[in-house]
Every structure is written in C-alpha cells, then in structure tokens.
Design a protein around this motif. Structure first.
Motif, PDB file in Angstrom:
ATOM      1  N   MET A 182       0.879  -1.245   0.050  1.00 36.60           N
ATOM      2  CA  MET A 182       0.020   0.019   0.097  1.00 36.60           C
ATOM      3  C   MET A 182       0.926   1.378   0.009  1.00 36.60           C
ATOM      4  N   LYS A 183       0.441   2.247  -0.920  1.00 37.94           N
ATOM      5  CA  LYS A 183       1.490   3.325  -0.985  1.00 37.94           C
ATOM      6  C   LYS A 183       1.202   4.254   0.089  1.00 37.94           C
ATOM      7  N   LEU A 184       1.850   5.309   0.424  1.00 33.64           N
ATOM      8  CA  LEU A 184       1.686   6.129   1.726  1.00 33.64           C
ATOM      9  C   LEU A 184       0.551   7.132   1.370  1.00 33.64           C
ATOM     10  N   ALA A 185       0.412   7.583   0.236  1.00 37.16           N
ATOM     11  CA  ALA A 185      -0.712   8.516  -0.231  1.00 37.16           C
ATOM     12  C   ALA A 185      -2.180   7.839   0.059  1.00 37.16           C
ATOM     13  N   GLN A 186      -1.995   6.386  -0.528  1.00 35.17           N
ATOM     14  CA  GLN A 186      -3.382   5.700  -0.334  1.00 35.17           C
ATOM     15  C   GLN A 186      -3.539   5.238   1.186  1.00 35.17           C
ATOM     16  N   PHE A 187      -2.390   4.886   1.949  1.00 30.83           N
ATOM     17  CA  PHE A 187      -2.623   4.688   3.288  1.00 30.83           C
ATOM     18  C   PHE A 187      -3.155   6.054   3.972  1.00 30.83           C
ATOM     19  N   ALA A 188      -2.501   7.022   4.100  1.00 30.70           N
ATOM     20  CA  ALA A 188      -3.042   8.256   4.526  1.00 30.70           C
ATOM     21  C   ALA A 188      -4.585   8.554   4.310  1.00 30.70           C
ATOM     22  N   LYS A 189      -5.045   8.348   3.038  1.00 30.66           N
ATOM     23  CA  LYS A 189      -6.454   8.475   2.602  1.00 30.66           C
ATOM     24  C   LYS A 189      -7.166   7.471   3.313  1.00 30.66           C
ATOM     25  N   SER A 190      -6.903   6.277   3.680  1.00 35.72           N
ATOM     26  CA  SER A 190      -7.575   5.248   4.198  1.00 35.72           C
ATOM     27  C   SER A 190      -7.654   5.428   5.771  1.00 35.72           C
ATOM     28  N   VAL A 191      -6.826   6.468   6.278  1.00 37.85           N
ATOM     29  CA  VAL A 191      -6.738   6.355   7.916  1.00 37.85           C
ATOM     30  C   VAL A 191      -7.854   7.643   8.248  1.00 37.85           C
TER      31      VAL A 191
END
Length: 159
Positions: free
Chosen positions: A1-10
């Motif tokens: 999982m990419k950092l931007a995608q992870f940040a969005k999912s948080v």
C-alpha cells in the motif's frame, strides 16, 4: 500500500474516533445517564451510505417516535409481549403513513425496544426523554463533524 493511499484510508477511522469521543465527552459533560447512545448515534450518522443529513433526520424522528411510544405503552399497558409487539408494529405503521422511511422505522423500533424492555432505575418517561436527548446529542455531533471534516471521495467504501 502506498503512503498516499494509506494516509487517505486513515481519514475514516480518524473521523469516526474523533466524533465518537467528542459525543461521549459531551454526553458526560451534560450528565446524561446512558452516555453510550451519543457516540453510537454519532457513528450511525457519520457512517451512513444515505448521507449524514438524511440519516440524521430519520434517526432523530424515529427515536422521538419510538421513545415516546415506548413510554406511553409501558405506562398504559406494561412491558408485556403483546404491548411490545403492537408497539413495534404501530411505530412502523406511523413511519410508513408519514413517509419517514425505513431507517426511521428501524430507529423507532429500536428506541421503543430500549424504553420498554431494558430495565431502568427511574421512571419510564425519564428514560424515554434521556434516550431522546442522548441520541439527539450524538446526531448533532455527527452532523458537525460531517460538515467540518467531510469524508474524502473514495474513503467511504463506495466505488
């Protein structure tokens, strides 16, 4: 999982936790007896696929109807199975007649169930009123969070 995608999912769990904690603290601050209903209502409003305003209205209307009906039935007829069954059916009919929606009917039945069947130390009308206040507080917090911190597109599970 990419950092931007992870940040969005948080974002979703962060919004949910923030709303739930704020409504819990608000319910405690005003001294409501069953504070857990405020964060539950906040989470329902914030996590609805119907949109926060639609579900807030249906939850509020259903809770008002179910709480009042449950208190009236329990006062007049007790908490027996027949009175309870008639109450659930009756609030469903009222919601249908007023075109409040299925969600309002569900919330009315839940509120009626809690007021009629859960053992409480105080008067049934006080229980019904507190239930309405607790849910109303949770709805208000959920709407404020939804307006001030909207869910970014694509993080609510929709495609």
């Amino acid at each position: 999982m990419k950092l931007a995608q992870f940040a969005k999912s948080v974002v979703h769990p962060a919004r949910s936790a923030t709303g739930a904690v704020l409504s819990l603290l608000a319910a405690r601050l005003v001294g409501l007896p069953e504070v857990w209903w405020a964060p539950i209502s906040t989470l329902v409003v914030m996590q609805s696929n119907l949109g926060p305003l639609t579900i807030a209205w249906q939850r509020w209307a259903g809770t008002a109807l179910g709480s009042a009906s449950g208190a009236l039935l329990a006062t007049c007829f007790g908490s027996g199975v027949v009175a309870y069954g008639c109450g659930v059916f009756g609030v469903g009919l009222v919601c249908a007649a007023l075109q409040l929606g299925v969600a309002a009917s569900r919330f009315a039945a839940i509120a009626l169930t809690i007021v009629m069947l859960v053992a409480h130390a105080g008067q049934v009308w006080a229980t019904a009123f507190h239930r309405f206040l607790e849910v109303s507080l949770g709805i208000a917090v959920g709407l404020v969070i939804a307006v001030l911190w909207p869910e970014p597109k694509g993080t609510d599970g929709s495609k």
